[in-house]
Enzyme design. Sequence first.
Site, PDB file in Angstrom:
ATOM      1  N   HIS B  49     -11.444  11.078   2.422  1.00  0.00           N
ATOM      2  CA  HIS B  49     -10.686  11.073   2.542  1.00  0.00           C
ATOM      3  C   HIS B  49     -10.091  11.297   1.613  1.00  0.00           C
ATOM      4  O   HIS B  49      -8.966  12.585   1.758  1.00  0.00           O
ATOM      5  CB  HIS B  49     -10.342   9.792   1.708  1.00  0.00           C
ATOM      6  CG  HIS B  49      -8.749   8.673   1.321  1.00  0.00           C
ATOM      7  ND1 HIS B  49      -8.312   8.811   2.761  1.00  0.00           N
ATOM      8  CD2 HIS B  49      -7.631   9.200   0.139  1.00  0.00           C
ATOM      9  CE1 HIS B  49      -6.240   8.248   2.085  1.00  0.00           C
ATOM     10  NE2 HIS B  49      -6.218   9.301   1.123  1.00  0.00           N
ATOM     11  N   HIS B  95      -1.051   4.871   4.571  1.00  0.00           N
ATOM     12  CA  HIS B  95      -1.473   4.134   4.055  1.00  0.00           C
ATOM     13  C   HIS B  95      -2.051   2.835   4.680  1.00  0.00           C
ATOM     14  O   HIS B  95      -1.480   1.905   3.898  1.00  0.00           O
ATOM     15  CB  HIS B  95      -0.934   3.682   2.591  1.00  0.00           C
ATOM     16  CG  HIS B  95      -1.188   4.107   1.026  1.00  0.00           C
ATOM     17  ND1 HIS B  95      -0.836   2.712   0.231  1.00  0.00           N
ATOM     18  CD2 HIS B  95      -2.173   4.735   0.601  1.00  0.00           C
ATOM     19  CE1 HIS B  95      -1.448   3.422  -0.263  1.00  0.00           C
ATOM     20  NE2 HIS B  95      -1.697   4.286  -0.729  1.00  0.00           N
TER      21      HIS B  95
END
Lengths: 233, 749
Positions: B49, B95
């Site tokens: 990430h 998200h």
Amino acid sequence: MLSVIQFPGSNDDRDTRFALKSVLACDAELIWHKQGELPAGTSGVVIPGGFSYGDYLRCGAMARYSPVMAAVRRFADAGGPVLGICNGFQVLCESGLLPGALIRNHHLHFVCQRVHVRVEQALAPFTSRSRAGAVLRLPIKHGEGAYFASPELLGRLEAEGRVLLRYCDADGNVSPASNPNGSLGNVAGLLNQAGNVMGLMPHPEHAVEADFGGRDGRAILGSLVDAVTGGHS
Amino acid sequence: MNLVEPTVDLTLAREHGLTDEEYADILRILGRSPSFSELGIFSVMWAEHCSYKSSKKYLKTLPSSGDRVLHGPGENSGVVSIGDGLAAVFKIESHNHPSFIEPVQGAATGVGGILRDVFTMGARPIASLNSLRFGPLDDPLHRHLLRGVVEGIGGYGNSVGVATVGGEVSFHDCYRGNILVNAFSVGVVEEERIFLARAGGVGNPVMYVGSKTGRDGIHGASLLASAEFDDDSDAKRPTVQVGDPFTEKCLIEACLEVMQTDAVVGIQDMGAAGLTCSSFEMASNAGTGIELDLDRVPQRESGMTPYELLLSESQERMLLVAREGREDQVREIFARWDLDAVVVGRVSDDGRMRIRWQGQGVVDIPVDPVARSSPELDRPLREPADHLERHKLDLASLPPELAPEEALLELLGTPSLGSRAWVYQQYDQLVQANTLVGPGGDAALVRVKREDGSATPKALALSVDCNPRWCWLDPYTGAQAAVAEGARNVACTGARPLALSNCLNFGNPEKPEIMWEFAEATRGMGDAARALGTPVVSGNVSFYNETSGRAVYPTPTIAMVGLLEDHRRYAVAHFQREGAPIVLLGNCREELGGSEWLAQRRGIEAGHPPSVDLEHEARLADLLVAAVAEGCVSTAHDVADGGLAIALAECCMSGDTQIGARVELADSIRLEALLFGESTGRVLVSGDDLDTLLVLAEAHGIPARRIGETGGRRLVVAPGAGPAWIDVEVDELAKQWKRAIPARLEEDT
């Protein structure tokens, strides 16, 4: 000068100043909520929309304790015009400057859409630019905009002609179908007994420019501007 | 307090998601075993990430520069000049994983995070959009997720005072195990007041501002966002952060206020991997080091360990480097907004991160090897075994559409093509008083104001797009089409497409088939972005959107930003008056592969997606910009999902007043392709000056023909001769369209 009150979490504060100052050419300034006094030249007060203190407790319940609200109360008691829009309406109810309360929309959702409201009376300082029966197209954007009052209170408000705006359809008919949030009596805007304090859930500051939601909001804000500047009435 | 921490070894490193090679690298860099806190730092900084280790190789190939690009990828957001000393600052970010686990907070904090990426650069966020993808609404879980995500986005965005002006919502079986929540935000900044994440000036104070630190979101970036879901994913709920939009609102105002002074050297939000990531990036960008004292970090709960303090992803926090001696000025501004502003460290000159806790050194590592020399992988690629199979579609054997009007009504009533009003009416679309065109059109249009509140004639056009089905059928063409559609949508308002941000949602990159999809999609995106002159200035990669081995369709969401120089002239997506000519720009081809009609009416997802002609798209955008500026076009609507019939219906229905239309089509292609095919490069336009439009179209080399006229209460679509294919009340279409989403949610109430 119009004082636009700024609480932490206010978010239509700059928009209200823009509408009054840049569009309607009236002197208007943001007044920080920690100020215990309004500026000397204040001739009217606007409490703008938003989520004061995040509205985490109850809408407007914290803001009423801000130092500036004591000054707003003194100003109102002295007969000065005070307009509360959306969260500002909620703050005025929590402060006791207007009767009743605004509770969760009956459908439980936040709602942002343009609605029609009927002007019940053309009265200075808030609706003098309009006429009784006129239909305005204004946006609402709130989660807690359902006006609530006891049957006695509601009866008194109606009898005293203090309901100034009512949700209606495009032709001015008031019905449950034209009620966007479950407000009792389709109440969209309300006056205090003296007639110098008004609260409304629709946002007139978001309807002052033709390409940005139309100009119907000028019926309200323009009336206030007229009242404080002695403009055309 | 005595620090008792686990002993670090290879086993613990593996539990932190690090590979054996990465652990060996850590030992080499440090020349010793890492402390527990140091292991935590490496694991988050090198997690997929934060490190982009699987995607870097491909992201480097995307065009990222241009005349207007002031800051490209690598900063918190992309920054593009819009003239007159102003710049647009924007980014889209995923998200996904948190929103699946906890939809309200997951989506809310997605909005909060992207807003911080914008205002950390000095820009006031003026508008947000989002791209949402769920499983089918017949699944109660996905009705719950839709409600929760919309509540989360609205709850945060409305309260923080940034208008949500557009986006996309779609539903497909491939998102049953992984929904996608991509949040976009754009802000405006004076070019000379752009702030970067730089810990410059040795000796300068490092200040922590905003909310206190708690134990929420620890390892959100590494354990949640960098791994697949499985049956135990619910156990990861504690890794989801909790949002506080009120604090964010105060933080925005306080940061913008302090940035108007010259007390700030650099600033960075604490997003993924919190204090760790922000301090490393700031030091790395400036070529400095930082000394931090964790005991000074404002804490929400007691007894937090250094490991927890460093990895917490508590929201609404920023790290700010101030000029020495200006600490009080910063503190005063934040105090006015009732926010903490605390000196937690100093900038140092030795390129090391030294972190102390209760008098003990807990971290002492060189900055650059962690922040910059993170691993870059060249993962194996393999074309999916069934890829060619996906293209097989025999049009000749496909039963013809015998009921085109019924098909139109059915398609309009599907969640994929129905009205999104149920969603966007829960968002404040108006706050900041800039919304010229809100949700429901091709692109939103927002006026640009200066920080002093004065209006400018400029407006920004904003759109988010992707057709995942096309990307699954052919990721190269699908990604090209997403860029082309973004540019087309923006140009439909009259704005010139400037630049884009991307959010690349894919499955598990350790699978060669997923990496192949990723490589193909980025190749298509790069080619399209170059051809259309819209560089990729920011973005985010979200891998591991995969559950129990099933990945989402490749979904490279494109957020396109365009500039309208004078907002007194713009076009909208609906018809504006009766008796106006309707012109179709572009050509209808016999393309049905990957179409909504094929999926809904024939239950087939196959074929080649429609071809994309990038030169045509570039000329089409030029034409639209010119035609709107000339004043000869006031309605322009992209022909996209569902094809021409759907686009016509939308033009009739989506304005405040319904307006009918009569259209004649004489193309000699099969009827389904004509009415419901999704050939790219087409736009329906209407306006007052047909002659000028046709001259302009010819000058731009764009096929243009008058196909009908607006007016009446019915939509009539007919061949040149013979009975109409479609002849229906607009109101009947609108009823069907408006019910599409609410009707499927009602059964729960």
